[in-house]
Write an enzyme that holds these catalytic residues in place. Structure first.
Site, PDB file in Angstrom:
ATOM      1  N   LYS A  99     -18.059  -2.512  23.075  1.00 62.86           N
ATOM      2  CA  LYS A  99     -16.936  -1.545  23.856  1.00 62.86           C
ATOM      3  C   LYS A  99     -17.929  -0.725  24.991  1.00 62.86           C
ATOM      4  O   LYS A  99     -17.151   0.075  25.496  1.00 62.86           O
ATOM      5  CB  LYS A  99     -16.830  -0.444  22.582  1.00 62.86           C
ATOM      6  CG  LYS A  99     -15.978  -1.155  21.511  1.00 62.86           C
ATOM      7  CD  LYS A  99     -14.580  -1.177  21.674  1.00 62.86           C
ATOM      8  CE  LYS A  99     -13.842  -1.631  20.421  1.00 62.86           C
ATOM      9  NZ  LYS A  99     -12.365  -2.184  20.665  1.00 62.86           N
TER      10      LYS A  99
ATOM     11  N   GLU B 310      -5.491  -1.428  18.133  1.00 61.36           N
ATOM     12  CA  GLU B 310      -6.549  -0.899  17.409  1.00 61.36           C
ATOM     13  C   GLU B 310      -6.608   0.764  16.975  1.00 61.36           C
ATOM     14  O   GLU B 310      -6.871   1.078  15.935  1.00 61.36           O
ATOM     15  CB  GLU B 310      -8.345  -1.055  18.216  1.00 61.36           C
ATOM     16  CG  GLU B 310      -9.169  -0.880  17.340  1.00 61.36           C
ATOM     17  CD  GLU B 310     -10.623  -0.493  18.095  1.00 61.36           C
ATOM     18  OE1 GLU B 310     -11.360  -1.419  18.435  1.00 61.36           O
ATOM     19  OE2 GLU B 310     -10.875   0.802  18.147  1.00 61.36           O
ATOM     20  N   ALA B 328      -6.799  -7.177  22.039  1.00 60.81           N
ATOM     21  CA  ALA B 328      -7.816  -7.600  22.667  1.00 60.81           C
ATOM     22  C   ALA B 328      -8.882  -6.635  21.946  1.00 60.81           C
ATOM     23  O   ALA B 328      -9.914  -7.105  21.712  1.00 60.81           O
ATOM     24  CB  ALA B 328      -7.620  -7.635  24.043  1.00 60.81           C
ATOM     25  N   CYS B 329      -8.606  -5.339  21.832  1.00 59.07           N
ATOM     26  CA  CYS B 329      -9.588  -4.601  21.336  1.00 59.07           C
ATOM     27  C   CYS B 329     -10.231  -4.788  19.926  1.00 59.07           C
ATOM     28  O   CYS B 329     -11.182  -4.216  19.508  1.00 59.07           O
ATOM     29  CB  CYS B 329      -9.240  -3.107  21.249  1.00 59.07           C
ATOM     30  SG  CYS B 329      -8.661  -2.554  23.005  1.00 59.07           S
ATOM     31  N   THR B 330      -9.341  -5.623  19.242  1.00 53.81           N
ATOM     32  CA  THR B 330      -9.805  -5.873  17.672  1.00 53.81           C
ATOM     33  C   THR B 330     -10.480  -7.237  17.810  1.00 53.81           C
ATOM     34  O   THR B 330     -10.845  -7.657  16.748  1.00 53.81           O
ATOM     35  CB  THR B 330      -8.779  -5.865  16.787  1.00 53.81           C
ATOM     36  OG1 THR B 330      -7.903  -6.856  17.163  1.00 53.81           O
ATOM     37  CG2 THR B 330      -8.309  -4.338  16.607  1.00 53.81           C
TER      38      THR B 330
END
Lengths: 128, 394
Positions: A99, B310, B328-330
């Site tokens: 992230k 997410e 995508a964030c997961t």
């Protein structure tokens, strides 16, 4: 996977919302990538008097947005410009490595808002 | 966690092992540790249990004979073995492989690997519901095509493929049809003979058996070579000492599925329909992913515009609810799900997807709880999002 600090900001984001008569607005990111944020600033005597954010994105995106408003509020524009992505991540007691790049956009959004403020000021001076 | 409530609706990620399967496994962990290949008495019980488990898998899918079932370490291995093993064994016929564009990554990436080895690979498009385009299947099949790999149903969007029709098309061109039934097994009745399936991937945990075990059905006569070489277990197709305790648990889970599938699938379908209907009605700009009718009993896949998956999952988790997302964030890759993109969703639409997969322990009360908390979760995140239209904020 997130620190308790990140989750705390996700649960209770600080300074969420818009400033209707903002002196500077900065938007970075893109909904296609999954993260997009807008920072609104109100400037008085060269200081960030008020700051708000709106964010589309993951938990990290929301938490970094919230954190940068806390870090920037009350600072001079010069001080605020020095806040880095790393400062934001450190203040959140770290972000998952994956992230660090995609969702850690808040420092960029703040910079964009300050640049927008400078541009508007320059426009005002030229109009006078 | 803001609540002591715990609602598990992520059965696609992992299922609890049925207590009856655990009971069946225990003797083979504690007492019957012998190797099924041994000639002495310590090998007898494990060998017997192995073959009993195999017979239960035969019954689950109506295979023609026990020798058609090869135990593997799970669906990923079964899919790898099929794609690579069939392609390498049939190079004399041709070097062309077809798969749908919404297959599991173990099929997609095995196909991509073959491409680097000089094979020709075609990924078939799907429509907005995720149904494979049969016209393009017909068009893409060539003399050189040795294998077509299409899943029975997709775990992410729930869409069930017309396997029988696909089989007829594939067999007209003398290719093999592989069906990955990982998401479907234990939920829908499978009959490899009636549906004309040459190879079928099965997964133990997806039917409440232990993780780390699965099977590959190989119709007799299908030409395939092993990808794991060694001592020649499983008719030389899958070497390595058989994982007897897990295989026994898998067999028990298959037996339970045969007996209880029908009533359980009816129950789950009712819960699924209530969940989908409730979410679409109570939240504006909410849409169903996948086919409205041809879908797995456990699958409620919904997307919410203007917000990201997410964030929705974290919010649900704060309320004790476990689900998953195609955002995508997961993902480890930071790309939205290839399945959602293949159905024509834009990236920003795929990001807002949430997948609830129901299971045996879920109750109607739990569905009601999710329906009760979801509108506020969406509202809170939309209030935060710069993409939300003003009229929604009110």
């Amino acid at each position: 996977m997130y620190t308790e600090k990140v989750m705390e900001h996700f649960r209770n984001p600080r300074n969420m919302g818009e400033i209707q008569d903002a002196d500077g607005v900065g938007t970075v990111g893109n909904p296609v990538c999954g993260d997009m944020m807008t920072i609104y600033i109100k400037v008085k005597d060269n200081r960030i008097e008020d700051i708000k954010f709106k964010t589309f994105g993951c938990g990290a995106a929301v938490a970094t947005s919230s954190m940068i408003t806390e870090l920037a509020k009350g600072k001079t524009l010069e001080e605020a410009l020095k806040i880095t992505r790393k400062d934001v991540a450190d203040a959140l007691e770290g972000l998952p490595p994956i992230k660090m790049h995609c969702s850690n956009l808040a420092a960029d959004a703040l910079k964009a808002a300050i640049e927008d403020y400078y541009k508007k000021q320059k426009g005002k001076v030229e109009n006078q | 966690m803001l609540t002591s409530k715990k609602v598990y609706m992520d059965h696609i990620a992992g299922k609890p092992v049925d207590p009856r399967a655990i009971e069946a496994m225990l003797p083979f962990i504690r007492e019957f540790y012998g190797n099924p290949s041994s000639i002495h008495s310590f090998g007898h019980e494990p060998r017997k249990a192995l073959e009993e488990a195999r017979a239960k898998i035969v019954k689950l899918i109506n295979a023609e004979r026990a020798e058609s079932i090869i135990f593997t370490s799970g669906a990923t291995e079964s899919n790898n073995m099929t794609v690579k093993g069939v392609a390498y064994r049939n190079m004399d016929k041709g070097k062309h492989v077809i798969a749908s564009s919404i297959e599991h990554m173990s099929v997609i990436n095995s196909c991509k690997y073959l491409k680097t080895k000089g094979f020709d690979v075609t990924f078939l498009p799907v429509d907005k519901y995720g149904l494979v385009d049969l016209d393009s299947l017909e068009r893409e099949l060539k003399e050189e095509t040795v294998l077509v790999s299409i899943q029975y149903a997709n775990g992410e969007i729930g869409t069930v493929q017309p396997v029988r029709e696909i089989s007829q098309i594939v067999h007209r061109k003398n290719a093999y049809l592989h069906v990955d039934a990982t998401a479907a097994n234990g939920q829908v009745p499978l009959d490899v003979q009636k549906e004309g399936i040459d190879l079928l991937t099965l997964s133990s945990n997806d039917m409440y058996g232990p993780k780390g075990v699965g099977a590959l059905y190989i119709r007799s006569g299908v030409r395939i070579e092993p990808i794991i070489h060694g001592g020649g277990q499983e008719r030389g197709l899958r070497s390595g000492t058989e994982n007897v305790p897990s295989i026994v648990g898998f067999g028990k889970a298959a037996e339970i599925a045969v007996n209880e599938m029908q009533s359980e699938s009816e129950r789950l379908s009712r819960l699924r329909d209530k969940l989908i209907k409730g979410l679409l009605e109570s939240v504006p700009y909410a849409f169903l992913n996948g086919h409205p009718k041809k879908r797995l009993p456990d699958n409620a896949a919904v997307r919410f515009n203007f917000i990201e998956g997410e964030s929705i999952l974290l919010s649900l988790d704060m309320m004790g609810v476990a689900a998953s997302s195609g955002s995508a964030c997961t993902a480890k890759t930071l790309e939205p799900s290839h399945v959602l993109l293949a159905t024509g969703l834009k990236h920003e639409e795929a990001h807002g997807s949430v997948l609830f997969t129901l299971g045996r322990q879920n109750t109607e009360e739990e569905v009601d709880y999710v329906l009760q908390i979801m509108p506020d979760i969406v509202k809170r995140l939309r209030a935060m999002s710069p993409l939300t239209p003003k009229e929604l904020l009110g």
